[in-house]
Every structure is written in C-alpha cells, then in structure tokens.
Write a protein that holds these residues in place. Sequence first.
Motif, PDB file in Angstrom:
ATOM      1  N   ALA A   1     -44.633  18.791  68.932  1.00 23.98           N
ATOM      2  CA  ALA A   1     -43.329  18.167  68.676  1.00 23.98           C
ATOM      3  C   ALA A   1     -43.501  16.671  68.412  1.00 23.98           C
ATOM      4  CB  ALA A   1     -42.391  18.390  69.863  1.00 23.98           C
ATOM      5  N   LYS A   2     -44.351  16.026  69.182  1.00 25.07           N
ATOM      6  CA  LYS A   2     -44.617  14.603  68.984  1.00 25.07           C
ATOM      7  C   LYS A   2     -45.253  14.352  67.615  1.00 25.07           C
ATOM      8  CE  LYS A   2     -47.222  10.789  70.996  1.00 25.07           C
ATOM      9  NZ  LYS A   2     -48.202  10.419  72.018  1.00 25.07           N
ATOM     10  N   LEU A   3     -46.193  15.211  67.220  1.00 21.16           N
ATOM     11  CA  LEU A   3     -46.842  15.065  65.911  1.00 21.16           C
ATOM     12  C   LEU A   3     -45.859  15.275  64.764  1.00 21.16           C
ATOM     13  CD1 LEU A   3     -50.206  16.935  66.524  1.00 21.16           C
ATOM     14  CD2 LEU A   3     -49.936  14.508  66.026  1.00 21.16           C
ATOM     15  N   ILE A   4     -45.034  16.280  64.895  1.00 20.06           N
ATOM     16  CA  ILE A   4     -44.112  16.616  63.805  1.00 20.06           C
ATOM     17  C   ILE A   4     -42.998  15.584  63.688  1.00 20.06           C
ATOM     18  CG2 ILE A   4     -42.371  18.290  63.094  1.00 20.06           C
ATOM     19  CD1 ILE A   4     -44.307  20.446  63.961  1.00 20.06           C
ATOM     20  N   LEU A   5     -42.529  15.068  64.804  1.00 19.90           N
ATOM     21  CA  LEU A   5     -41.465  14.082  64.769  1.00 19.90           C
ATOM     22  C   LEU A   5     -41.981  12.685  64.436  1.00 19.90           C
ATOM     23  CD1 LEU A   5     -39.376  15.269  67.830  1.00 19.90           C
ATOM     24  CD2 LEU A   5     -38.907  15.669  65.403  1.00 19.90           C
ATOM     25  N   GLY A   6     -43.299  12.495  64.545  1.00 18.36           N
ATOM     26  CA  GLY A   6     -43.902  11.201  64.225  1.00 18.36           C
ATOM     27  C   GLY A   6     -44.202  11.097  62.741  1.00 18.36           C
ATOM     28  N   PRO A   7     -44.854  10.015  62.356  1.00 17.59           N
ATOM     29  CA  PRO A   7     -45.193   9.831  60.941  1.00 17.59           C
ATOM     30  C   PRO A   7     -46.176  10.906  60.461  1.00 17.59           C
ATOM     31  CG  PRO A   7     -45.920   7.956  62.286  1.00 17.59           C
ATOM     32  CD  PRO A   7     -45.272   8.925  63.201  1.00 17.59           C
ATOM     33  N   ARG A   8     -45.929  11.453  59.303  1.00 19.99           N
ATOM     34  CA  ARG A   8     -46.750  12.540  58.754  1.00 19.99           C
ATOM     35  C   ARG A   8     -48.180  12.095  58.455  1.00 19.99           C
ATOM     36  NH1 ARG A   8     -44.273  17.360  59.239  1.00 19.99           N
ATOM     37  NH2 ARG A   8     -42.141  17.295  58.599  1.00 19.99           N
TER      38      ARG A   8
ATOM     39  N   ARG B   1     -54.021  15.429  60.760  1.00 19.11           N
ATOM     40  CA  ARG B   1     -55.331  15.696  60.171  1.00 19.11           C
ATOM     41  C   ARG B   1     -55.615  17.194  60.265  1.00 19.11           C
ATOM     42  NH1 ARG B   1     -56.600  10.742  63.682  1.00 19.11           N
ATOM     43  NH2 ARG B   1     -55.818  12.242  65.129  1.00 19.11           N
ATOM     44  N   PRO B   2     -54.965  18.003  59.428  1.00 21.56           N
ATOM     45  CA  PRO B   2     -55.206  19.447  59.490  1.00 21.56           C
ATOM     46  C   PRO B   2     -56.619  19.770  59.017  1.00 21.56           C
ATOM     47  CG  PRO B   2     -53.791  18.920  57.640  1.00 21.56           C
ATOM     48  CD  PRO B   2     -54.001  17.649  58.387  1.00 21.56           C
ATOM     49  N   ALA B   3     -57.200  20.799  59.620  1.00 20.86           N
ATOM     50  CA  ALA B   3     -58.561  21.180  59.241  1.00 20.86           C
ATOM     51  C   ALA B   3     -58.851  22.616  59.662  1.00 20.86           C
ATOM     52  CB  ALA B   3     -59.568  20.244  59.901  1.00 20.86           C
ATOM     53  N   PHE B   4     -59.766  23.225  58.915  1.00 26.82           N
ATOM     54  CA  PHE B   4     -60.319  24.524  59.300  1.00 26.82           C
ATOM     55  C   PHE B   4     -61.626  24.262  60.027  1.00 26.82           C
ATOM     56  CE2 PHE B   4     -57.479  26.045  55.995  1.00 26.82           C
ATOM     57  CZ  PHE B   4     -56.973  27.206  56.582  1.00 26.82           C
ATOM     58  N   VAL B   5     -61.829  24.954  61.137  1.00 26.49           N
ATOM     59  CA  VAL B   5     -63.022  24.769  61.944  1.00 26.49           C
ATOM     60  C   VAL B   5     -63.682  26.131  62.133  1.00 26.49           C
ATOM     61  CG1 VAL B   5     -63.893  24.039  64.202  1.00 26.49           C
ATOM     62  CG2 VAL B   5     -61.975  22.825  63.163  1.00 26.49           C
ATOM     63  N   ALA B   6     -64.981  26.184  61.889  1.00 29.78           N
ATOM     64  CA  ALA B   6     -65.749  27.417  62.132  1.00 29.78           C
ATOM     65  C   ALA B   6     -66.218  27.384  63.590  1.00 29.78           C
ATOM     66  CB  ALA B   6     -66.930  27.500  61.186  1.00 29.78           C
TER      67      ALA B   6
ATOM     68  N   GLY C   1     -50.303  24.571  67.442  1.00 33.89           N
ATOM     69  CA  GLY C   1     -51.202  23.611  66.823  1.00 33.89           C
ATOM     70  C   GLY C   1     -52.501  24.220  66.356  1.00 33.89           C
ATOM     71  N   THR C   2     -52.809  25.440  66.809  1.00 34.51           N
ATOM     72  CA  THR C   2     -54.022  26.135  66.367  1.00 34.51           C
ATOM     73  C   THR C   2     -53.685  27.579  66.019  1.00 34.51           C
ATOM     74  OG1 THR C   2     -54.573  26.691  68.661  1.00 34.51           O
ATOM     75  CG2 THR C   2     -55.648  24.752  67.715  1.00 34.51           C
ATOM     76  N   VAL C   3     -54.410  28.093  65.038  1.00 33.55           N
ATOM     77  CA  VAL C   3     -54.232  29.484  64.612  1.00 33.55           C
ATOM     78  C   VAL C   3     -55.595  30.070  64.288  1.00 33.55           C
ATOM     79  CG1 VAL C   3     -53.330  30.960  62.770  1.00 33.55           C
ATOM     80  CG2 VAL C   3     -51.921  29.148  63.684  1.00 33.55           C
ATOM     81  N   SER C   4     -55.863  31.286  64.774  1.00 37.82           N
ATOM     82  CA  SER C   4     -57.065  32.006  64.381  1.00 37.82           C
ATOM     83  C   SER C   4     -56.812  32.581  63.008  1.00 37.82           C
ATOM     84  CB  SER C   4     -57.372  33.135  65.365  1.00 37.82           C
ATOM     85  OG  SER C   4     -57.546  32.625  66.651  1.00 37.82           O
TER      86      SER C   4
ATOM     87  N   GLY D   1     -56.521  24.032  62.661  1.00 34.91           N
ATOM     88  CA  GLY D   1     -55.913  23.104  63.603  1.00 34.91           C
ATOM     89  C   GLY D   1     -54.949  22.179  62.888  1.00 34.91           C
ATOM     90  N   LEU D   2     -53.816  21.922  63.489  1.00 33.01           N
ATOM     91  CA  LEU D   2     -52.806  21.047  62.894  1.00 33.01           C
ATOM     92  C   LEU D   2     -53.263  19.594  62.883  1.00 33.01           C
ATOM     93  CD1 LEU D   2     -49.908  20.742  61.786  1.00 33.01           C
ATOM     94  CD2 LEU D   2     -49.154  20.466  64.153  1.00 33.01           C
ATOM     95  N   ASP D   3     -53.935  19.161  63.951  1.00 30.10           N
ATOM     96  CA  ASP D   3     -54.402  17.786  64.052  1.00 30.10           C
ATOM     97  C   ASP D   3     -55.780  17.796  64.699  1.00 30.10           C
ATOM     98  OD1 ASP D   3     -54.265  14.978  63.853  1.00 30.10           O
ATOM     99  OD2 ASP D   3     -53.586  14.832  65.925  1.00 30.10           O
ATOM    100  N   VAL D   4     -56.810  17.761  63.867  1.00 29.83           N
ATOM    101  CA  VAL D   4     -58.191  17.837  64.353  1.00 29.83           C
ATOM    102  C   VAL D   4     -58.844  16.469  64.166  1.00 29.83           C
ATOM    103  CG1 VAL D   4     -60.417  18.990  64.118  1.00 29.83           C
ATOM    104  CG2 VAL D   4     -58.306  20.277  63.746  1.00 29.83           C
ATOM    105  N   LYS D   5     -59.029  15.773  65.269  1.00 24.55           N
ATOM    106  CA  LYS D   5     -59.696  14.466  65.216  1.00 24.55           C
ATOM    107  C   LYS D   5     -61.202  14.645  65.096  1.00 24.55           C
ATOM    108  CE  LYS D   5     -56.212  12.240  68.062  1.00 24.55           C
ATOM    109  NZ  LYS D   5     -55.511  13.129  68.954  1.00 24.55           N
ATOM    110  N   ASP D   6     -61.736  15.585  65.903  1.00 26.09           N
ATOM    111  CA  ASP D   6     -63.176  15.823  65.954  1.00 26.09           C
ATOM    112  C   ASP D   6     -63.412  17.328  66.101  1.00 26.09           C
ATOM    113  OD1 ASP D   6     -65.918  15.690  66.325  1.00 26.09           O
ATOM    114  OD2 ASP D   6     -65.781  14.900  68.370  1.00 26.09           O
ATOM    115  N   GLU D   7     -64.082  17.920  65.125  1.00 29.88           N
ATOM    116  CA  GLU D   7     -64.312  19.371  65.154  1.00 29.88           C
ATOM    117  C   GLU D   7     -65.104  19.793  66.377  1.00 29.88           C
ATOM    118  OE1 GLU D   7     -65.928  21.052  61.596  1.00 29.88           O
ATOM    119  OE2 GLU D   7     -64.440  20.082  60.318  1.00 29.88           O
ATOM    120  N   GLN D   8     -66.151  19.048  66.703  1.00 24.29           N
ATOM    121  CA  GLN D   8     -66.990  19.406  67.845  1.00 24.29           C
ATOM    122  C   GLN D   8     -66.203  19.335  69.155  1.00 24.29           C
ATOM    123  OE1 GLN D   8     -69.936  20.751  67.335  1.00 24.29           O
ATOM    124  NE2 GLN D   8     -69.999  21.215  69.509  1.00 24.29           N
ATOM    125  N   GLN D   9     -65.314  18.374  69.259  1.00 29.21           N
ATOM    126  CA  GLN D   9     -64.479  18.247  70.460  1.00 29.21           C
ATOM    127  C   GLN D   9     -63.546  19.464  70.586  1.00 29.21           C
ATOM    128  OE1 GLN D   9     -62.013  14.758  70.474  1.00 29.21           O
ATOM    129  NE2 GLN D   9     -61.340  15.073  72.575  1.00 29.21           N
TER     130      GLN D   9
END
Length: 168
Positions: A82-89, A93-98, A121-124, A138-146
């Motif tokens: 909710a915070k991400l969506i209501l904040g500035p677009r 940082r959307p991303a696909f992670v293996a 925020g995440t979907v398989s 992931g809707l907002d992925v700062k670091d894939e390894q994290q």
Amino acid sequence: MSLLKRVLPHPWLSLSMLVGWQLLMNSVSAGSLIMGAVLACIIPWLTSVFWPNPPLSCRVDRLLVFVWRVLVDILLANLQVAKLILGPRRELRPAFVAYPISLQHEFSISVLASTISLTPGTVSADISADRKTLLIHGLDVKDEQQLIEHIRRRYEQPIKEVFECSRP
C-alpha cells in the motif's frame, strides 16, 4: 487400500470442508449437515488425483509457527505494498528472480510457491521442468540475492522443518 481411505482420501480436508460449509450456511440443520458431508466426501475424492504424493508426516507445532509467520508477513506486506502503490511510481523496481529450490518433495514445493504468491508484492510465476528453479516476480526488488535469502530463511527452511518428507 482400506475402504475408509478410498471414501475419505484426505480426512482433514474433508473435516475442514464440512466445518467451512456449516460456517457458510450460518446454521446447523439436518439438510446443511447432509449436504456438507456429501461435499466433504465427494470433492476430496474427485481431487485426489491431484495429490499424488501427500506428505507422510507433519510437525504440527512447527506448522502452527509457520502459519503464524505467514499471516504476519501477509499483514506487513499488505502495508508495504500500500505504501509503495500510494507513493511515487518511480520508486518501484519490479523484477523477475530465479529462485533455486532446495526442497525435494512436490507437496513442499507447492506449499512454498503458494506461500510466496499469498504474500503481497510477490508472485510465483513458473517452475522449471526439473523442479529446481522457481521464477518469482517481485513488485519492488532492491536486491535479488536479499530476496532469495529472505524466502529461504522465512519460508523454505521452516517448510523443511514442518514436513519431514521434504528433507532429501
């Protein structure tokens, strides 16, 4: 295979469906009990082909801790999304992670994929043919390894503890 196992292939599922039916009906009557019992027997029987290898054992104490953890994570993730969506677009940082899966049992892998999808925020998105890699969006992925370490620590490791069958 015993007659009881053929009629009720998943007795806990049948019981939870019967209770769920009664809660949906909002009353207990002979008709709703009969209909609930019929549905609680037929639906698991019809879907038993989709459960080829159910887990052989489960540590209930660990399962309760895991369910509580997932419920808390769902609540916190809802607030974060909710915070991400209501904040500035521009901050998304959307991303696909293996994600490399270390689970062996199909049921455990399914629980992991479902848990990831339940958390906002995440979907398989996909699983590899060899069942070794799960593609996660992931809707907002700062670091894939994290993200990978977070899923491994919060979900995959507890699933290994809950289901004995998931250990190699």
